[in-house]
Motif scaffolding. Structure first.
Motif, PDB file in Angstrom:
ATOM      1  N   THR A  73       5.475   3.481  -7.062  1.00  0.00           N
ATOM      2  CA  THR A  73       5.045   4.370  -5.973  1.00  0.00           C
ATOM      3  C   THR A  73       3.923   5.333  -6.346  1.00  0.00           C
ATOM      4  OG1 THR A  73       6.606   6.111  -6.543  1.00  0.00           O
ATOM      5  CG2 THR A  73       7.412   4.372  -5.077  1.00  0.00           C
ATOM      6  N   GLY A  74       3.547   5.344  -7.615  1.00  0.00           N
ATOM      7  CA  GLY A  74       2.566   6.346  -8.033  1.00  0.00           C
ATOM      8  C   GLY A  74       3.187   7.712  -8.275  1.00  0.00           C
ATOM      9  N   ALA A  75       4.517   7.734  -8.401  1.00  0.00           N
ATOM     10  CA  ALA A  75       5.169   9.020  -8.701  1.00  0.00           C
ATOM     11  C   ALA A  75       4.874   9.448 -10.128  1.00  0.00           C
ATOM     12  CB  ALA A  75       6.678   8.901  -8.495  1.00  0.00           C
ATOM     13  N   SER A  76       4.718   8.465 -11.018  1.00  0.00           N
ATOM     14  CA  SER A  76       4.387   8.768 -12.410  1.00  0.00           C
ATOM     15  C   SER A  76       3.002   8.223 -12.711  1.00  0.00           C
ATOM     16  CB  SER A  76       5.401   8.114 -13.359  1.00  0.00           C
ATOM     17  OG  SER A  76       6.594   8.837 -13.375  1.00  0.00           O
ATOM     18  N   LEU A  77       2.110   9.107 -13.077  1.00  0.00           N
ATOM     19  CA  LEU A  77       0.741   8.712 -13.393  1.00  0.00           C
ATOM     20  C   LEU A  77       0.389   9.149 -14.802  1.00  0.00           C
ATOM     21  CD1 LEU A  77      -1.421   9.636 -10.263  1.00  0.00           C
ATOM     22  CD2 LEU A  77      -0.482   7.406 -10.867  1.00  0.00           C
ATOM     23  N   PHE A  78      -0.457   8.368 -15.447  1.00  0.00           N
ATOM     24  CA  PHE A  78      -0.920   8.690 -16.798  1.00  0.00           C
ATOM     25  C   PHE A  78      -2.435   8.834 -16.784  1.00  0.00           C
ATOM     26  CE2 PHE A  78      -2.914   6.716 -20.569  1.00  0.00           C
ATOM     27  CZ  PHE A  78      -2.565   7.657 -21.529  1.00  0.00           C
ATOM     28  N   GLY A  79      -2.956   9.736 -17.575  1.00  0.00           N
ATOM     29  CA  GLY A  79      -4.406   9.850 -17.683  1.00  0.00           C
ATOM     30  C   GLY A  79      -4.819  11.171 -18.286  1.00  0.00           C
ATOM     31  N   PRO A  80      -6.142  11.455 -18.260  1.00  0.00           N
ATOM     32  CA  PRO A  80      -6.620  12.743 -18.755  1.00  0.00           C
ATOM     33  C   PRO A  80      -6.029  13.873 -17.909  1.00  0.00           C
ATOM     34  CG  PRO A  80      -8.434  11.190 -18.487  1.00  0.00           C
ATOM     35  CD  PRO A  80      -7.235  10.556 -17.862  1.00  0.00           C
ATOM     36  N   VAL A  81      -5.601  14.925 -18.563  1.00  0.00           N
ATOM     37  CA  VAL A  81      -4.938  16.026 -17.850  1.00  0.00           C
ATOM     38  C   VAL A  81      -5.845  16.607 -16.774  1.00  0.00           C
ATOM     39  CG1 VAL A  81      -3.982  18.347 -18.135  1.00  0.00           C
ATOM     40  CG2 VAL A  81      -3.391  16.553 -19.763  1.00  0.00           C
ATOM     41  N   GLY A 127       4.589  13.818  -0.181  1.00  0.00           N
ATOM     42  CA  GLY A 127       4.986  12.419  -0.193  1.00  0.00           C
ATOM     43  C   GLY A 127       4.049  11.493   0.559  1.00  0.00           C
ATOM     44  N   SER A 128       2.981  12.038   1.163  1.00  0.00           N
ATOM     45  CA  SER A 128       2.125  11.189   2.001  1.00  0.00           C
ATOM     46  C   SER A 128       1.079  10.432   1.189  1.00  0.00           C
ATOM     47  CB  SER A 128       1.425  12.029   3.068  1.00  0.00           C
ATOM     48  OG  SER A 128       0.552  12.960   2.450  1.00  0.00           O
ATOM     49  N   LEU A 129       0.774  10.909  -0.029  1.00  0.00           N
ATOM     50  CA  LEU A 129      -0.275  10.255  -0.809  1.00  0.00           C
ATOM     51  C   LEU A 129       0.337   9.242  -1.758  1.00  0.00           C
ATOM     52  CD1 LEU A 129      -2.686  13.159  -1.718  1.00  0.00           C
ATOM     53  CD2 LEU A 129      -3.067  11.309  -0.117  1.00  0.00           C
ATOM     54  N   HIS A 130      -0.002   8.002  -1.583  1.00  0.00           N
ATOM     55  CA  HIS A 130       0.525   6.952  -2.442  1.00  0.00           C
ATOM     56  C   HIS A 130      -0.580   6.500  -3.378  1.00  0.00           C
ATOM     57  CE1 HIS A 130       1.560   2.875  -3.685  1.00  0.00           C
ATOM     58  NE2 HIS A 130       2.803   3.219  -3.510  1.00  0.00           N
ATOM     59  N   ARG A 131      -0.250   6.420  -4.627  1.00  0.00           N
ATOM     60  CA  ARG A 131      -1.221   5.945  -5.616  1.00  0.00           C
ATOM     61  C   ARG A 131      -0.651   4.734  -6.323  1.00  0.00           C
ATOM     62  NH1 ARG A 131      -4.004   8.865  -3.331  1.00  0.00           N
ATOM     63  NH2 ARG A 131      -5.564  10.348  -4.044  1.00  0.00           N
ATOM     64  N   LEU A 155      -4.691  17.746  -5.037  1.00  0.00           N
ATOM     65  CA  LEU A 155      -4.834  16.933  -3.828  1.00  0.00           C
ATOM     66  C   LEU A 155      -3.481  16.732  -3.151  1.00  0.00           C
ATOM     67  CD1 LEU A 155      -7.515  15.546  -2.959  1.00  0.00           C
ATOM     68  CD2 LEU A 155      -6.577  13.412  -3.854  1.00  0.00           C
ATOM     69  N   ARG A 156      -2.502  16.407  -3.963  1.00  0.00           N
ATOM     70  CA  ARG A 156      -1.161  16.136  -3.427  1.00  0.00           C
ATOM     71  C   ARG A 156      -0.518  17.409  -2.878  1.00  0.00           C
ATOM     72  NH1 ARG A 156       1.729  11.465  -7.109  1.00  0.00           N
ATOM     73  NH2 ARG A 156      -0.066  10.079  -7.214  1.00  0.00           N
ATOM     74  N   LEU A 157      -0.765  18.524  -3.558  1.00  0.00           N
ATOM     75  CA  LEU A 157      -0.175  19.780  -3.094  1.00  0.00           C
ATOM     76  C   LEU A 157      -0.763  20.197  -1.744  1.00  0.00           C
ATOM     77  CD1 LEU A 157      -0.001  21.778  -6.443  1.00  0.00           C
ATOM     78  CD2 LEU A 157       1.936  21.115  -5.008  1.00  0.00           C
ATOM     79  N   ALA A 158      -2.035  19.829  -1.524  1.00  0.00           N
ATOM     80  CA  ALA A 158      -2.690  20.205  -0.274  1.00  0.00           C
ATOM     81  C   ALA A 158      -2.287  19.282   0.873  1.00  0.00           C
ATOM     82  CB  ALA A 158      -4.205  20.168  -0.461  1.00  0.00           C
ATOM     83  N   ALA A 159      -1.773  18.099   0.539  1.00  0.00           N
ATOM     84  CA  ALA A 159      -1.420  17.113   1.574  1.00  0.00           C
ATOM     85  C   ALA A 159       0.043  17.269   1.979  1.00  0.00           C
ATOM     86  CB  ALA A 159      -1.674  15.704   1.044  1.00  0.00           C
ATOM     87  N   GLU A 160       0.421  16.527   3.003  1.00  0.00           N
ATOM     88  CA  GLU A 160       1.823  16.476   3.420  1.00  0.00           C
ATOM     89  C   GLU A 160       2.645  15.896   2.254  1.00  0.00           C
ATOM     90  OE1 GLU A 160       4.954  16.858   6.153  1.00  0.00           O
ATOM     91  OE2 GLU A 160       2.875  17.573   6.282  1.00  0.00           O
ATOM     92  N   THR A 165       8.116  14.005  -4.988  1.00  0.00           N
ATOM     93  CA  THR A 165       8.130  13.630  -3.563  1.00  0.00           C
ATOM     94  C   THR A 165       7.878  12.142  -3.370  1.00  0.00           C
ATOM     95  OG1 THR A 165       5.775  14.060  -3.177  1.00  0.00           O
ATOM     96  CG2 THR A 165       7.283  15.923  -2.913  1.00  0.00           C
ATOM     97  N   LEU A 166       7.238  11.498  -4.370  1.00  0.00           N
ATOM     98  CA  LEU A 166       6.993  10.054  -4.263  1.00  0.00           C
ATOM     99  C   LEU A 166       8.033   9.228  -5.009  1.00  0.00           C
ATOM    100  CD1 LEU A 166       3.107   9.638  -4.579  1.00  0.00           C
ATOM    101  CD2 LEU A 166       4.533   9.670  -2.531  1.00  0.00           C
ATOM    102  N   CYS A 167       8.887   9.884  -5.753  1.00  0.00           N
ATOM    103  CA  CYS A 167       9.880   9.161  -6.557  1.00  0.00           C
ATOM    104  C   CYS A 167      11.016   8.661  -5.666  1.00  0.00           C
ATOM    105  CB  CYS A 167      10.429  10.082  -7.644  1.00  0.00           C
ATOM    106  SG  CYS A 167      11.635   9.279  -8.725  1.00  0.00           S
TER     107      CYS A 167
END
Ligand code: SF4
Ligand code: SF4
Ligand code: SF4
Length: 241
Positions: free
Chosen positions: A207-215, A231-235, A224-229, A49-51
């Motif tokens: 856009t924060g569509a691809s993030l890396f880190g601990p699973v 595409g509304s959360l930008h990281r 968090l993103r699934l609970a939000a609208e 949704t952020l891509c």
């Protein structure tokens, strides 16, 4: 003694039934327990949704993995027929990461199934129970017990391509255009991580569509993103999860 055709067929049928019966003895199947994800597993989160389909991750992947950026794969159907874009339609022997496009109807609205379009990133999923690792006869596919990252040892590899067929996602592919070709797949930029960096696709994503880190953190972010609208959360991409 002579047998009529009917007697022969009856006897043959009985024999087959007996064989089937013997074959149906309750199976003593031996199966191992499913493998578990290491506690400190690292991974990548992709949020379609952020891509925005900018392909920056595809270019960065090539640069980070020394792929000739002039490589323009043979066009398939009408995809990139003029070879305007140096992008592949799908993973291949040198392409470790692609953005694919879903289109329906007039493709007028993003992330809508009907008359819409959406992006999808394809690369190795570094599976918890990786079949490429299971099928490799010489342990050239290696799953790190701490990070869970699946890497490929080109020096140990036989080039048998079992991993290509064993992977349910068609990820490892042989570079057939190179006389000294080898199996290639995303290794989550293990070489950059060894220098304190992160996978190039996540580092460059605007856009924060691809993030890396601990699973574990990525899963929390996904919740968090699934609970939000959508595409509304930008990281910010410069921060891994
Ligand atoms: S190559 Fe395929 S099976 Fe192996 S870890 Fe990647 S996605 Fe999983
Ligand atoms: S091609 Fe190489 S990595 Fe793949 S299964 Fe064969 S030996 Fe293993
Ligand atoms: S860099 Fe990010 S926004 Fe651009 S195509 Fe890749 S995942 Fe999508």
């Amino acid at each position: 003694m002579t047998l009529s055709r009917r007697q022969f067929l009856t006897g043959a049928g009985a024999g087959a039934a007996t064989a089937a019966c013997l074959g149906s003895t309750p199976a003593q199947a031996i199966s191992r327990e499913p493998k578990q994800m290491p506690e400190g597993a690292l991974g990548m989160l992709y949020d379609s949704t952020l891509c925005i389909g900018c392909q920056a991750c595809v270019s960065a992947c090539r640069a980070a993995n020394d792929v000739d950026v002039g490589h323009v794969p043979a066009p398939l159907a009408d995809w990139n027929a003029a070879r305007t874009w140096a992008v592949a339609e799908d993973l291949d022997g040198v392409t470790l990461n692609v953005i694919k496009v879903y289109r329906d109807g007039d493709a007028s609205v993003k992330d809508r199934e009907t008359d819409g379009f959406a992006f999808m990133k394809r690369n190795c999923l570094h599976c918890v129970d990786a079949s490429c690792v299971s099928v490799c006869p010489v342990s050239a596919m290696i799953k790190d017990p701490l990070t869970g990252i699946v890497t490929h040892d080109a020096n140990a590899c036989l080039g048998c391509r079992y991993c290509s067929y064993g992977c349910p996602f068609g990820v490892p592919q042989f570079d057939l255009n190179n006389a000294f070709g080898q199996i290639n797949k995303c290794q989550m930029c293990a070489h950059l991580q060894a220098q304190g960096g992160m996978p190039a696709c996540c580092d460059v994503c605007p856009t924060g569509a691809s993030l890396f880190g601990p699973v574990a953190l990525l899963q929390a972010e996904a919740e968090l993103r699934l609970a939000a609208e959508p595409g509304s959360l930008h990281r910010c991409s410069r921060h891994s999860a």
